[in-house]
Motif scaffolding. Structure first.
Motif, short mmCIF file in Angstrom:
data_model
loop_
_atom_site.label_atom_id
_atom_site.label_comp_id
_atom_site.label_asym_id
_atom_site.label_seq_id
_atom_site.Cartn_x
_atom_site.Cartn_y
_atom_site.Cartn_z
N ASN A 131 -2.66 -4.14 40.92
CA ASN A 131 -4.07 -4.50 40.74
C ASN A 131 -5.02 -3.57 41.48
N ARG A 132 -4.47 -2.56 42.14
CA ARG A 132 -5.31 -1.64 42.90
C ARG A 132 -6.17 -0.80 41.96
N GLU A 133 -7.42 -0.59 42.34
CA GLU A 133 -8.30 0.24 41.54
C GLU A 133 -8.00 1.72 41.79
N ILE A 134 -8.12 2.52 40.75
CA ILE A 134 -7.92 3.96 40.88
C ILE A 134 -9.09 4.56 41.66
N ASN A 135 -8.77 5.47 42.55
CA ASN A 135 -9.78 6.07 43.42
C ASN A 135 -10.59 7.12 42.64
N THR A 136 -11.57 6.63 41.90
CA THR A 136 -12.38 7.53 41.06
C THR A 136 -13.25 8.46 41.90
N ALA A 137 -13.64 8.02 43.09
CA ALA A 137 -14.47 8.88 43.95
C ALA A 137 -13.69 10.12 44.36
N LYS A 138 -12.40 9.94 44.70
CA LYS A 138 -11.60 11.10 45.09
C LYS A 138 -11.32 12.00 43.88
N LEU A 139 -11.15 11.39 42.70
CA LEU A 139 -11.00 12.20 41.49
C LEU A 139 -12.24 13.06 41.26
N ASN A 140 -13.42 12.47 41.45
CA ASN A 140 -14.66 13.24 41.31
C ASN A 140 -14.70 14.39 42.32
N ASP A 141 -14.33 14.10 43.56
CA ASP A 141 -14.31 15.14 44.59
C ASP A 141 -13.35 16.27 44.21
N TYR A 142 -12.20 15.89 43.67
CA TYR A 142 -11.17 16.86 43.27
C TYR A 142 -11.70 17.80 42.19
N PHE A 143 -12.28 17.23 41.15
CA PHE A 143 -12.76 18.06 40.04
C PHE A 143 -14.00 18.86 40.44
N ASN A 144 -14.84 18.29 41.28
CA ASN A 144 -15.99 19.06 41.78
C ASN A 144 -15.52 20.26 42.60
N TYR A 145 -14.50 20.03 43.41
CA TYR A 145 -13.95 21.11 44.24
C TYR A 145 -13.36 22.22 43.38
N LEU A 146 -12.60 21.83 42.36
CA LEU A 146 -12.02 22.83 41.45
C LEU A 146 -13.11 23.61 40.73
N THR A 147 -14.16 22.91 40.31
CA THR A 147 -15.26 23.56 39.60
C THR A 147 -16.00 24.53 40.51
N GLN A 148 -16.27 24.11 41.74
CA GLN A 148 -16.98 24.98 42.68
C GLN A 148 -16.22 26.28 42.93
N ASN A 149 -14.90 26.20 42.85
CA ASN A 149 -14.07 27.39 43.07
C ASN A 149 -13.67 28.09 41.77
N LYS A 150 -14.34 27.70 40.67
CA LYS A 150 -14.11 28.32 39.36
C LYS A 150 -12.64 28.30 38.98
N GLN A 151 -12.02 27.13 39.15
CA GLN A 151 -10.58 27.01 38.90
C GLN A 151 -10.25 26.34 37.58
N TYR A 166 -12.21 5.84 33.75
CA TYR A 166 -12.65 7.10 34.36
C TYR A 166 -12.78 8.16 33.28
N GLN A 167 -13.85 8.95 33.39
CA GLN A 167 -14.06 10.06 32.47
C GLN A 167 -14.82 11.15 33.20
N ASN A 168 -14.42 12.39 32.97
CA ASN A 168 -15.09 13.50 33.65
C ASN A 168 -14.99 14.75 32.79
N ASP A 169 -16.13 15.32 32.45
CA ASP A 169 -16.18 16.66 31.85
C ASP A 169 -16.49 17.62 32.99
N PHE A 170 -15.61 18.55 33.26
CA PHE A 170 -15.80 19.38 34.45
C PHE A 170 -15.78 20.87 34.10
N GLY A 171 -16.62 21.61 34.80
CA GLY A 171 -16.62 23.07 34.70
C GLY A 171 -17.43 23.67 33.58
N GLN A 172 -17.94 22.83 32.66
CA GLN A 172 -18.64 23.38 31.50
C GLN A 172 -19.91 24.14 31.88
N ASP A 173 -20.52 23.76 33.02
CA ASP A 173 -21.75 24.44 33.42
C ASP A 173 -21.49 25.88 33.86
#
Length: 553
Positions: A131-151, A166-173
């Protein structure tokens, strides 16, 4: 001659006796903060080495090692099933080498596994999500970090109990001149095979097709067609080759037509008898897609719409035959700049790898499949990979293990995109993701996502400054070449591997050169220093108080 002998003695590892090679060897891959152990078990019979491998954190199933070779202290493994290899040089009590998979290389050392090491807390079984909720905040941090490093560039969707959580489009910018929106579709590659398999099993349920049907019923001219069945093609044990395999660029420019592809499949023949081995075959699924059209008497895209997308309400999933719009191209990162990748003309891959979709639609697909919307439960059971079986694949379905947790679905790669969709029956959750701009390896990125989902300790990977690395690698290129010396009977090759400079004497092991200062490198273990004079195409090697002059050939 004595000088050359001294060189050999210093640079080569001590002799490793063959009887010590047999047994269990363990190494660990560092995948962006996650340690992935690999264990190889080596045997020797009649002067020939054979081996098998397993990955305790990925289901611990036996992995076939197709080639085991040990020559001049160099150990080589080849694993065709994983499209992977290992090459290592023996150093005193272990092998230092590189594990390579699908063009990506990772350092890995192998140590004799005596079975006495203590259990690692990280190797313990994962607890269920429950019943534990998925840590969406950490997922956001992860994808933001990858995007910042152009990964990476891509999109991810996670469903729990049939709904998107959870949904995230990352890196398109990072692509300012490329238009995209929430409905932009991605090439999903071989995930198309899951669609094809579902539609084939629908025909089986209707009695229009049997898994035991011989290929000769539809394509009698294909080699071994009288022995190959629909089932062995679906689970990749038919022995057929791969028309879109290692050399696939001939499928890029334009549609080549069915006849050319069929002629290629026939010319490739078979590699083994049905059921003997597993070999992933795009050729097999090309034939299956054409058989589907023959049996149902409709084009592939019409069948896709009638039997899957309309039934499940998938609004962004199409075959190339539909001429879909708003499709994201694939990109690769070169020296910090994203450049478009040339990809297939997907008319050459209908039913094999042509479908475009979104992660949300892929989650709708996999949830609908496991909830009886497309086929009956007993039909789905036939599609599933069988635990403990030597056959790796199910019927258009594969297992996706992570520690003791296993989900089911399919992955797919094109020249420019990488997709996966998987569903956990136990947890009733699914993850679908497409990467269309890869710098950080997509498999490693996925492992990071699963670590976060299962609430594991996970450190974000560390990245070097891309521009600095590129500049450094550019500097190294001026040293590359084959050098010869009037002072010593030894030719020396200087080359770059990854971001390091290496030297290798003819017939000897390579060794790394570390930067000391401008145009000067060293190999401390052997007391070697090398001074380069790139403007003169010359270098000096200093060892044991002696200086040897070299000139580039």
């Amino acid at each position: 001659m004595k000088t050359k002998l001294l060189w050999v003695l210093i640079l080569l590892a001590q002799t490793f006796y063959a009887q010590d090679l047999t047994g269990s060897w363990k190494g660990e891959l560092d995948l962006g903060g996650t340690q992935l152990p690999l264990i190889f078990n080596i045997k020797k019979e009649n002067n020939t080495y054979t081996s098998s491998a397993r990955s305790p954190k990925q289901g611990d199933k036996i992995i076939t090692v197709d080639k085991t070779e040990f020559t001049n202290n160099e150990l080589i493994f080849e694993m065709n099933e994983l499209d992977a290899s290992y090459k290592g040089q023996y150093k005193a009590d272990h092998f230092e080498g590189t594990f390579t998979q699908r063009g990506r290389s990772f350092p890995m050392n192998l140590f004799k596994n005596n079975g006495t090491e203590k259990s690692n807390p990280k190797d313990e079984k994962l607890k269920d999500i429950g019943n534990r909720e998925i840590n969406t905040a950490k997922l956001n941090d992860y994808f933001n970090y990858l995007t910042q490093n152009k990964q990476g560039i891509g999109s991810i969707s996670i469903f729990r109990k049939g709904k998107e959580v959870y949904q995230n489009d990352f890196g398109q910018d990072q692509l300012p001149n490329v238009k995209w929106d929430s409905n932009t579709r991605y090439q999903v590659g071989s995930v198309s095979k899951l669609f094809t398999a579902i539609m084939l099993m629908q025909q089986v349920e209707k009695g229009k097709l049997n898994l035991s049907d011989k290929l000769s019923k539809y394509y009698p001219d294909v080699p071994n067609a009288d022995k190959i069945t629909i089932e062995t093609i679906m689970n990749h044990t038919s022995g057929l080759g791969d028309y879109a395999g290692e050399h696939y660029q001939w499928l890029f420019k334009r549609p080549v037509g069915d006849k050319v592809i069929l002629d290629t499949i026939n010319a490739q023949g078979v590699e083994f008898q049905p059921g003997e081995k597993t070999r992933y075959s795009n050729s097999g699924y090309y034939l299956l897609s054409r058989i589907l059209e023959k049996v149902a008497k409709k084009p592939y895209n019409v069948l896709l719409k009638e039997n899957i997308t309309s039934k499940a309400g998938m609004k962004n999933t199409f075959s190339v035959l539909d001429d879909p719009k708003n499709v994201f191209r694939g990109y690769e990162n070169e020296n910090g700049i994203w450049k478009e990748v040339e990809d297939f003309d997907f008319h050459n891959c209908v039913g094999v790898g042509d479908i475009v979709s979104t992660p949300n639609d892929l989650n709708i697909l996999i949830n609908a499949l496991f909830n009886g919307k497309f086929v009956k439960k007993e039909t789905l059971d036939k599609m599933m990979p069988k635990p403990g079986s030597k056959v790796v694949f199910g019927l258009g379905m594969m297992a996706v293990p992570f520690y003791n947790q296993v989900s089911f679905g399919h992955g797919g790669d094109t020249a420019g995109s990488h997709a996966v969709t998987s569903y956990s029956k136990k947890e009733d959750y699914s993850v679908s993701m497409v990467i269309n701009g890869e710098n950080y390896p997509h498999n490693t990125l996925s492992i990071g996502v699963l670590n976060i989902i299962y609430d594991q300790d996970f450190e974000f990977p560390k990245f070097e400054n891309t521009k600095e690395t590129a500049a450094y690698n550019g500097e190294l290129k001026k040293y590359i070449g084959d050098y010869t010396s009037p002072d010593i009977p030894l030719d020396l090759k200087i080359f770059v591997n990854g971001d390091k400079l290496f030297a290798q004497g003819k017939g000897q092991a390579e060794f790394p050169l570390e930067l000391v200062e401008k145009d000067q490198f060293g190999f401390e273990k052997a007391g070697i220093k090398i001074n380069f004079f790139p403007e003169k195409n010359q270098m000096q090697l200093l060892q044991n108080g002696k200086t040897y002059n070299f000139t580039k050939k």
